[in-house]
Write a protein that holds these residues in place. Sequence first.
Motif, PDB file in Angstrom:
ATOM      1  N   SER A 159      -2.826   7.028   8.895  1.00  0.00           N
ATOM      2  CA  SER A 159      -2.900   6.552   7.511  1.00  0.00           C
ATOM      3  C   SER A 159      -1.503   6.451   6.905  1.00  0.00           C
ATOM      4  CB  SER A 159      -3.743   7.509   6.655  1.00  0.00           C
ATOM      5  OG  SER A 159      -5.080   7.528   7.117  1.00  0.00           O
TER       6      SER A 159
ATOM      7  N   CYS B 262     -10.523   1.772   1.593  1.00  0.00           N
ATOM      8  CA  CYS B 262      -9.991   2.357   2.828  1.00  0.00           C
ATOM      9  C   CYS B 262     -11.024   3.285   3.462  1.00  0.00           C
ATOM     10  CB  CYS B 262      -8.690   3.105   2.545  1.00  0.00           C
ATOM     11  SG  CYS B 262      -7.298   2.039   2.109  1.00  0.00           S
TER      12      CYS B 262
ATOM     13  N   ASN C  65      -4.940   2.854   8.789  1.00  0.00           N
ATOM     14  CA  ASN C  65      -5.636   2.836   7.510  1.00  0.00           C
ATOM     15  C   ASN C  65      -4.656   3.014   6.357  1.00  0.00           C
ATOM     16  OD1 ASN C  65      -7.812   2.634   5.814  1.00  0.00           O
ATOM     17  ND2 ASN C  65      -8.866   4.460   6.545  1.00  0.00           N
ATOM     18  N   GLY C  66      -5.146   2.734   5.138  1.00  0.00           N
ATOM     19  CA  GLY C  66      -4.355   2.916   3.936  1.00  0.00           C
ATOM     20  C   GLY C  66      -4.620   4.267   3.313  1.00  0.00           C
TER      21      GLY C  66
ATOM     22  N   TYR D  91      -8.334   5.458  -1.881  1.00  0.00           N
ATOM     23  CA  TYR D  91      -8.917   4.160  -2.190  1.00  0.00           C
ATOM     24  C   TYR D  91     -10.283   4.041  -1.522  1.00  0.00           C
ATOM     25  CZ  TYR D  91      -4.523   2.405  -4.121  1.00  0.00           C
ATOM     26  OH  TYR D  91      -3.409   2.209  -4.898  1.00  0.00           O
TER      27      TYR D  91
ATOM     28  N   VAL E  17      -6.276  -2.163   8.684  1.00  0.00           N
ATOM     29  CA  VAL E  17      -7.102  -2.482   7.513  1.00  0.00           C
ATOM     30  C   VAL E  17      -6.439  -3.495   6.586  1.00  0.00           C
ATOM     31  CG1 VAL E  17      -8.207  -0.208   7.574  1.00  0.00           C
ATOM     32  CG2 VAL E  17      -6.240  -0.601   6.063  1.00  0.00           C
ATOM     33  N   ASP E  18      -5.261  -3.974   6.954  1.00  0.00           N
ATOM     34  CA  ASP E  18      -4.575  -4.995   6.167  1.00  0.00           C
ATOM     35  C   ASP E  18      -3.658  -5.779   7.104  1.00  0.00           C
ATOM     36  OD1 ASP E  18      -2.429  -6.209   4.354  1.00  0.00           O
ATOM     37  OD2 ASP E  18      -3.778  -5.336   2.872  1.00  0.00           O
TER      38      ASP E  18
ATOM     39  N   ASN F 153     -17.012  -3.914   2.819  1.00  0.00           N
ATOM     40  CA  ASN F 153     -15.942  -3.469   3.711  1.00  0.00           C
ATOM     41  C   ASN F 153     -16.458  -2.706   4.923  1.00  0.00           C
ATOM     42  OD1 ASN F 153     -13.220  -4.201   2.608  1.00  0.00           O
ATOM     43  ND2 ASN F 153     -14.099  -3.281   0.767  1.00  0.00           N
TER      44      ASN F 153
ATOM     45  N   LEU G 289      -0.058   0.494   2.537  1.00  0.00           N
ATOM     46  CA  LEU G 289      -0.461  -0.812   3.075  1.00  0.00           C
ATOM     47  C   LEU G 289       0.747  -1.741   3.125  1.00  0.00           C
ATOM     48  CD1 LEU G 289      -3.732  -1.032   0.967  1.00  0.00           C
ATOM     49  CD2 LEU G 289      -3.593  -0.567   3.418  1.00  0.00           C
TER      50      LEU G 289
ATOM     51  N   ARG H  49     -13.689   1.041   5.108  1.00  0.00           N
ATOM     52  CA  ARG H  49     -13.270   0.430   6.375  1.00  0.00           C
ATOM     53  C   ARG H  49     -13.225   1.476   7.489  1.00  0.00           C
ATOM     54  NH1 ARG H  49      -8.877  -3.936   3.738  1.00  0.00           N
ATOM     55  NH2 ARG H  49     -10.490  -4.831   2.352  1.00  0.00           N
TER      56      ARG H  49
END
Length: 341
Positions: free
Chosen positions: A224, A199, A191-192, A196, A252-253, A168, A227, A202
């Motif tokens: 943040s 995350c 970001n998430g 995690y 990030v998603d 990642n 997701l 990334r």
Amino acid sequence: MLGLATIKDVAQLANVSPSTVSRVIADSKRISDETKERVKAAMQQLHYHPNLIARSLIRRSSQTLGLVLSRSTDSAFSNPFFPEILRGISAVSKSYHYGLMLAAAEDYAEEAKLCLKMMTERRVDGVLLLASRVNDGLIRELSASDCPFVVLGRAPESLKCYSVNNDNIQAAYSAVRHLLNLGHQRIALLNGPADYIFCQDRFEGYRFAFREFGIEHDPEWIKSGSLTQEDGYRLTRELFQLDPAPSAIFCVDDVMAIGAYQAIKERGLTIPGDIAVVGFNDDPLASVIEPHLTTVRIPIYEMGVTATQMIIRILEGNEPLPFQRVLSSELVIRQSCGANP
């Protein structure tokens, strides 16, 4: 005899002993492929179905794998990542005659409780964890109790455990570096949750790209949330309150990127004319939404396949090496970043 065939009937038709039929059902490596095919043909002709419950009692095995989603089923299955990784898991588990038991919870404490209960009650033989967290207590407990498990994602470095991951850090770095090479310097990050590990990784890739270009990133550009499409929309609206606003957004998603699209278009801005967007995961919608989304493609299905092969090898007493498998990713350049695909 339809539906009432016994193992002796199969053995007689295939001209083998009943013990050979049992070994074929157990997929023993000692039985030749020719014999296996003959026995399977006899089973099919007689409509014989092995008693899996009886087999599991004899072997002290449930012949079932546990899956821990790390989030509620509603939020998990609204993200295309999970159905795709489950497709890979199901393909392998089915070929080895393993069932699947799903554990999903609203919070981490309940998730850990459900997972450990599955193991202690012997309802599953091994566990696949579909995410890992910083200071992951569940992974520590599974390691301490010698429960067979494989992590899909990067496992905590302090714990030596089996895992299947994509890099990642490198993947995020390549996405942000691409935007920097296009001339963007005000690049926001959606970001998430910070607990995690993926995350965090990334975010590290995002930072590394800025560092390589000798540019300081503004902490205000980093947002943040969960997701989800809703948080992608909400956080993008927050970015528009900044002065100056970012010229590009790295999500990030892809689900968050779709929410960002919604907020950008609602504001009357164009992608990529006014603001560039890059996502992550190569969601099926990425090549359908307008403009088509530039994103990082990771081998989601292959991750599910590899992790399931690993856990079954562990259960069969064959240690899979290496402990950590890292699969490659690819930056898929489409229209949303402003580059010529």
